[in-house]
Design a protein around this motif. Structure first.
Motif, PDB file in Angstrom:
ATOM      1  N   GLN A 167       0.833  -1.209   0.000  1.00 34.82           N
ATOM      2  CA  GLN A 167       0.000   0.000   0.000  1.00 34.82           C
ATOM      3  C   GLN A 167       0.866   1.257   0.000  1.00 34.82           C
ATOM      4  OE1 GLN A 167      -2.895   0.126   3.151  1.00 34.82           O
ATOM      5  NE2 GLN A 167      -3.900   1.940   2.375  1.00 34.82           N
ATOM      6  N   ILE A 168       1.904   1.284   0.829  1.00 38.81           N
ATOM      7  CA  ILE A 168       2.780   2.452   0.904  1.00 38.81           C
ATOM      8  C   ILE A 168       3.576   2.624  -0.383  1.00 38.81           C
ATOM      9  CG2 ILE A 168       4.722   3.487   2.131  1.00 38.81           C
ATOM     10  CD1 ILE A 168       1.939   3.471   3.591  1.00 38.81           C
ATOM     11  N   THR A 169       4.007   1.533  -0.949  1.00 39.06           N
ATOM     12  CA  THR A 169       4.754   1.609  -2.218  1.00 39.06           C
ATOM     13  C   THR A 169       3.903   2.269  -3.293  1.00 39.06           C
ATOM     14  OG1 THR A 169       6.059  -0.360  -1.679  1.00 39.06           O
ATOM     15  CG2 THR A 169       5.920   0.255  -4.003  1.00 39.06           C
ATOM     16  N   ASN A 170       2.646   1.869  -3.400  1.00 38.68           N
ATOM     17  CA  ASN A 170       1.749   2.481  -4.389  1.00 38.68           C
ATOM     18  C   ASN A 170       1.545   3.971  -4.111  1.00 38.68           C
ATOM     19  OD1 ASN A 170       1.332   0.096  -5.818  1.00 38.68           O
ATOM     20  ND2 ASN A 170      -0.424  -0.501  -4.547  1.00 38.68           N
ATOM     21  N   TYR A 171       1.386   4.332  -2.843  1.00 35.85           N
ATOM     22  CA  TYR A 171       1.214   5.739  -2.495  1.00 35.85           C
ATOM     23  C   TYR A 171       2.422   6.561  -2.931  1.00 35.85           C
ATOM     24  CZ  TYR A 171      -2.802   4.742   0.594  1.00 35.85           C
ATOM     25  OH  TYR A 171      -4.013   4.383   1.099  1.00 35.85           O
ATOM     26  N   ARG A 172       3.596   6.084  -2.582  1.00 29.64           N
ATOM     27  CA  ARG A 172       4.820   6.828  -2.894  1.00 29.64           C
ATOM     28  C   ARG A 172       5.018   6.982  -4.400  1.00 29.64           C
ATOM     29  NH1 ARG A 172       8.745   3.811   1.572  1.00 29.64           N
ATOM     30  NH2 ARG A 172       8.702   5.456   3.176  1.00 29.64           N
ATOM     31  N   ARG A 173       4.837   5.900  -5.128  1.00 30.93           N
ATOM     32  CA  ARG A 173       5.039   5.967  -6.577  1.00 30.93           C
ATOM     33  C   ARG A 173       4.034   6.911  -7.231  1.00 30.93           C
ATOM     34  NH1 ARG A 173       6.205  -0.525  -7.771  1.00 30.93           N
ATOM     35  NH2 ARG A 173       8.286  -0.526  -6.800  1.00 30.93           N
ATOM     36  N   ALA A 174       2.797   6.884  -6.776  1.00 30.76           N
ATOM     37  CA  ALA A 174       1.788   7.783  -7.338  1.00 30.76           C
ATOM     38  C   ALA A 174       2.143   9.243  -7.057  1.00 30.76           C
ATOM     39  CB  ALA A 174       0.416   7.460  -6.742  1.00 30.76           C
ATOM     40  N   MET A 175       2.642   9.536  -5.850  1.00 26.34           N
ATOM     41  CA  MET A 175       3.031  10.902  -5.517  1.00 26.34           C
ATOM     42  C   MET A 175       4.195  11.374  -6.385  1.00 26.34           C
ATOM     43  SD  MET A 175       2.779  10.922  -1.337  1.00 26.34           S
ATOM     44  CE  MET A 175       3.699  12.461  -1.245  1.00 26.34           C
ATOM     45  N   ILE A 176       5.174  10.525  -6.554  1.00 24.22           N
ATOM     46  CA  ILE A 176       6.347  10.893  -7.358  1.00 24.22           C
ATOM     47  C   ILE A 176       5.946  11.176  -8.800  1.00 24.22           C
ATOM     48  CG2 ILE A 176       8.516   9.989  -8.324  1.00 24.22           C
ATOM     49  CD1 ILE A 176       8.923   8.567  -5.601  1.00 24.22           C
ATOM     50  N   GLN A 177       4.976  10.400  -9.311  1.00 24.56           N
ATOM     51  CA  GLN A 177       4.517  10.617 -10.679  1.00 24.56           C
ATOM     52  C   GLN A 177       3.775  11.939 -10.833  1.00 24.56           C
ATOM     53  OE1 GLN A 177       2.108   7.299 -11.855  1.00 24.56           O
ATOM     54  NE2 GLN A 177       3.828   5.872 -12.046  1.00 24.56           N
ATOM     55  N   LYS A 178       3.057  12.366  -9.806  1.00 23.58           N
ATOM     56  CA  LYS A 178       2.147  13.495  -9.965  1.00 23.58           C
ATOM     57  C   LYS A 178       2.634  14.800  -9.351  1.00 23.58           C
ATOM     58  CE  LYS A 178      -0.665  10.813 -12.097  1.00 23.58           C
ATOM     59  NZ  LYS A 178      -0.784  10.922 -13.560  1.00 23.58           N
ATOM     60  N   ILE A 179       3.617  14.757  -8.459  1.00 26.71           N
ATOM     61  CA  ILE A 179       4.122  15.994  -7.837  1.00 26.71           C
ATOM     62  C   ILE A 179       5.485  16.324  -8.447  1.00 26.71           C
ATOM     63  CG2 ILE A 179       4.806  17.116  -5.680  1.00 26.71           C
ATOM     64  CD1 ILE A 179       2.908  15.267  -4.206  1.00 26.71           C
ATOM     65  N   PRO A 180       5.566  17.422  -9.217  1.00 28.94           N
ATOM     66  CA  PRO A 180       6.828  17.748  -9.912  1.00 28.94           C
ATOM     67  C   PRO A 180       8.032  17.838  -8.982  1.00 28.94           C
ATOM     68  CG  PRO A 180       5.040  19.120 -10.723  1.00 28.94           C
ATOM     69  CD  PRO A 180       4.497  18.360  -9.548  1.00 28.94           C
ATOM     70  N   ASP A 181       7.858  18.374  -7.766  1.00 31.03           N
ATOM     71  CA  ASP A 181       8.976  18.540  -6.834  1.00 31.03           C
ATOM     72  C   ASP A 181       9.583  17.205  -6.410  1.00 31.03           C
ATOM     73  OD1 ASP A 181       8.383  21.170  -7.010  1.00 31.03           O
ATOM     74  OD2 ASP A 181       7.505  21.349  -5.002  1.00 31.03           O
ATOM     75  N   LEU A 182       8.854  16.124  -6.619  1.00 29.07           N
ATOM     76  CA  LEU A 182       9.309  14.811  -6.147  1.00 29.07           C
ATOM     77  C   LEU A 182       9.827  13.927  -7.279  1.00 29.07           C
ATOM     78  CD1 LEU A 182       6.404  13.959  -3.659  1.00 29.07           C
ATOM     79  CD2 LEU A 182       8.547  15.137  -3.170  1.00 29.07           C
ATOM     80  N   ILE A 183       9.958  14.464  -8.461  1.00 27.64           N
ATOM     81  CA  ILE A 183      10.265  13.629  -9.639  1.00 27.64           C
ATOM     82  C   ILE A 183      11.566  12.849  -9.500  1.00 27.64           C
ATOM     83  CG2 ILE A 183      11.475  15.445 -10.939  1.00 27.64           C
ATOM     84  CD1 ILE A 183       8.904  12.907 -12.328  1.00 27.64           C
ATOM     85  N   ASP A 184      12.562  13.438  -8.805  1.00 24.38           N
ATOM     86  CA  ASP A 184      13.858  12.771  -8.654  1.00 24.38           C
ATOM     87  C   ASP A 184      14.070  12.205  -7.242  1.00 24.38           C
ATOM     88  OD1 ASP A 184      14.629  13.352 -11.288  1.00 24.38           O
ATOM     89  OD2 ASP A 184      15.246  15.385 -10.707  1.00 24.38           O
ATOM     90  N   VAL A 185      13.009  12.128  -6.463  1.00 23.42           N
ATOM     91  CA  VAL A 185      13.116  11.680  -5.073  1.00 23.42           C
ATOM     92  C   VAL A 185      13.020  10.156  -5.009  1.00 23.42           C
ATOM     93  CG1 VAL A 185      11.951  11.730  -2.834  1.00 23.42           C
ATOM     94  CG2 VAL A 185      12.169  13.832  -4.164  1.00 23.42           C
ATOM     95  N   LYS A 186      13.824   9.596  -4.122  1.00 21.06           N
ATOM     96  CA  LYS A 186      13.726   8.159  -3.902  1.00 21.06           C
ATOM     97  C   LYS A 186      12.469   7.871  -3.075  1.00 21.06           C
ATOM     98  CE  LYS A 186      18.729   7.432  -3.846  1.00 21.06           C
ATOM     99  NZ  LYS A 186      19.871   6.984  -3.032  1.00 21.06           N
TER     100      LYS A 186
END
Length: 673
Positions: free
Chosen positions: A579-598
């Motif tokens: 569940q957390i993995t899906n949350y994190r990946r979705a955020m990285i895809q949709k929030i520009p500031d997080l595009i290069d974040v692990k």
């Protein structure tokens, strides 16, 4: 059989009957008044779903009297000779239009009448629809025996019956009770002296007292020679003769007007079961209401007005007026100068009653508080610390609270405690304002120096008070979390709402104020992110809480499960990780500031049921040490509800102890002695 012709003009049946009475009680009161004027000693009102009947044992009318009195609508009412050895009664009706009140109750009514000189009853029927467009209306009057439903009254040597059918308003249980209460108030007749008995469905009504009489607390009276007359009727009421303005006192004596204006303990004391209020001042003329609310043209928004009732007897005053009743039949015509003068004087008396009510309430403000507050040791200590001016302010503010407590709407105990403690904040702030004003006006340096020290001390108290209020709000939030945990069926949504409103419960340094921060920043509930999968597949992700704080570089995910480990709340390591993995990946895809974040740089707090722990310990949700370690390595912290509660209580325990010892604000959580 004989023919009786009614004389009707200018739509009188509609204006003086159908439209004159908006409710059932005043229309019934007109018909009862006719019975009283006819020297009846007993009147029975019988209510049913299809008829309303008014039966009296008065003089009755013969055919000639029907022609000369009853059939002439709107003529001045003729004086009736005393009957049955009774003393003369001053007539309640004046214009002879009360008979048309029956059309306010139903579309058809039948009259039965008998005098002592006749062996049988006379009867005829009137139809509203046939009368409304006629200037004359003939009906056939015949000698008859009473119908079976009136057989019990055949023994009357004389009497009058009005049987109303095709009734306009449904008669319910509540309606019956309201009719009884309203009729009791619409008459003031000394039944023992007048030999007059009024029954509704067999129940005798008291016409010389009202339901609120035993709930009166204080009363100002006018026009009585002494208070003993009132003392007999109101033995437990604080009585006071009006002495405030001599002109007003002399006016009531010269006009032979007498009466009283009083206050009850609570507003609900002046309400009946249907919610109608008697919080007004009525005018009585010859034993019957002439005005339901004499001060309706003088509205008063004061809280005290909900506690005030009054009864004024003005027989001679109204007798001297020329047609004082308004077209609505509900009150006196205030365009008449004499009526306007009476209204103005009564308004002045009411204002005096309100002033006295204010004084009495404030002097007893603390006594009106719930027992658990006024007997609370912390509250007693706080009261003793107040100066006389502060006590006066406290009483005034408590009086407002008492008015709320007096209302029939229940007030939550927590809300009452909050209001009582908030009053202490107001008192302190008012004192600070007074000190600043005094400091600005004072020119003497030594006095200014003394005022400065007092002001600094007051500011220090204010800071402590503000801190105290903050702590109390947080303690209230802790108690609410504990309540949510104790209820086994609490929805997950309620936990989410409560923790997002109080994020400091999760992490002490998270202190987000949702009321002033833009909705796009810092704190969001149920934030939606769509996770793009391979081959045009998508997964919806709703984050319970997404929060940004200055101490963290990236947004923090807070995922909650309800506190009962059943259904979807019962999770394991794999459920949490996926569940957390899906949350994190979705955020990285949709929030520009997080595009290069692990992924693991995005902090996650996963809140679980308190029934979570190591295998073999009997927990419903089991996670072993290695699983917990793997989640921590992925920057996923597990937090249990009982852990949140324990840490919060521990954190504020010392604050609470300081508050109690300092006595800056009353602590109503302390048990009474």
């Amino acid at each position: 059989m004989s023919r009786l012709t009614f004389s009707i003009a200018n739509n009188a049946v509609t204006h003086l009957g159908r439209n004159l009475y908006s409710t059932t009680p005043p229309a019934l009161a007109e018909l009862v008044a006719n019975s009283y004027d006819a020297y009846a000693t007993e009147v029975n009102i019988v209510l049913s779903n299809d008829a309303i009947s008014i039966i009296d044992n008065g003089k009755g009318l013969d055919f000639q009297e029907f022609e000369s009195k009853y059939a002439r609508i709107g003529s001045t009412k003729q004086r009736e000779e005393p009957f049955n050895g009774l003393a003369e009664r001053k007539p309640m009706g004046k214009k002879g239009i009360g008979k048309l009140a029956a059309f306010s109750l139903g579309s058809t009514y039948t009259v039965y009448s008998k005098t002592r000189d006749t062996d049988r009853w006379l009867g005829f029927t009137l139809q509203y629809q046939d009368m409304i467009n006629s200037e004359t209306y003939p009906v056939e009057v015949e000698e008859t025996d009473l119908p079976e439903k009136f057989a019990a009254y055949s023994r009357y040597q004389s009497g009058f019956i009005v049987d109303i059918t095709d009734i306009r308003r449904k008669i319910t249980v509540a309606t019956r009770e309201n009719i009884k209460i309203q009729l009791s108030r619409r008459f003031y007749i000394n039944q023992a002296k007048s030999s007059f008995l009024l029954k509704v469905d067999g129940e005798e009504l008291k016409l010389d007292s009202n339901s609120y009489y035993d709930k009166l607390q204080y009363m100002v009276y006018l026009g009585y020679e002494n208070e003993e007359i009132l003392r007999e009727k109101f033995p437990n009421v604080i009585l006071e003769e009006y002495q405030q303005i001599d002109t007003i006192k002399k006016y009531f004596c010269s006009q032979n007007i007498k009466g009283w204006i009083g206050t009850t303990y609570k507003p609900k004391d002046l309400k009946n079961n249907e919610g109608s209020s008697f919080a007004n001042i009525i005018i009585l003329a010859n034993g019957k209401i002439a005005d339901e609310d004499i001060l309706k043209s003088k509205p008063n928004a004061r809280i005290a007005n909900n506690y005030i009732v009054g009864e004024i007897e003005a027989d001679e005053f109204i007798e001297k007026l020329n047609d004082p009743i308004t077209s609505s039949r509900q009150g006196l015509d205030d365009s008449i100068s004499e009526v306007e003068e009476l209204i103005n004087y009564l308004d002045s008396v009411r204002k005096y009653v309100i002033e006295r009510w204010d004084d009495m309430r404030q002097n007893h403000a603390i006594a009106n508080l719930p027992e658990r507050i006024k007997n609370n040791p912390s509250y007693k200590d706080w009261l003793e610390s107040l100066t006389d001016p502060q006590k006066k302010i406290n009483n005034k503010l408590l009086d407002l609270l008492s008015s709320k407590l007096d209302d029939e709407i229940s007030v939550d105990a927590t809300a009452v405690d909050s209001m009582v403690t908030s009053i202490s904040s107001v008192i302190n702030n008012i004192e600070a304002d007074d000190l600043i004003a005094s400091f600005d006006k004072e020119s003497d340096a030594e006095v200014q120096f003394d005022l400065l020290f007092k002001l600094m001390d007051n500011i220090s108290k204010t800071e402590d008070l503000n801190h105290s209020n903050l702590i109390r709000k947080r303690l209230s939030a802790i108690e609410e979390l504990e309540r949510l945990m104790s209820e086994t069926n609490t929805p997950e949504k309620l936990f989410e709402r409560h923790l997002s409103d109080n994020p400091w419960l999760i992490m002490p340094y998270w202190n987000i104020d949702r009321n002033i921060i833009d909705e796009t920043d810092y704190l969001k509930n149920q934030r939606y992110f769509r996770l793009d999968m391979d081959e045009n597949n998508f997964r919806k992700n709703f984050l319970d809480i997404l929060i940004r704080v200055a101490e963290e570089t990236y947004p923090i995910i807070v995922e909650l499960k309800k506190n009962t480990a059943v259904g979807y709340a019962k999770v394991g390591f794999t459920d949490i990780y996926n569940q957390i993995t899906n949350y994190r990946r979705a955020m990285i895809q949709k929030i520009p500031d997080l595009i290069d974040v692990k992924e693991k740089d995005i902090k996650v707090i996963f809140i679980l049921s308190e029934d979570t722990g190591l295998p073999g310990k009997g927990h419903s949700i089991e996670l072993n040490d290695s699983e917990i370690k793997m989640l921590e390595d992925q920057n996923i912290s597990l937090l249990k509800y009982n852990k949140i509660l324990a840490e919060a209580k521990k954190m504020y325990r010392e604050h609470l102890k300081y508050q109690r010892e300092a006595k800056i604000i009353p602590d109503l959580s302390i048990d009474c002695e």
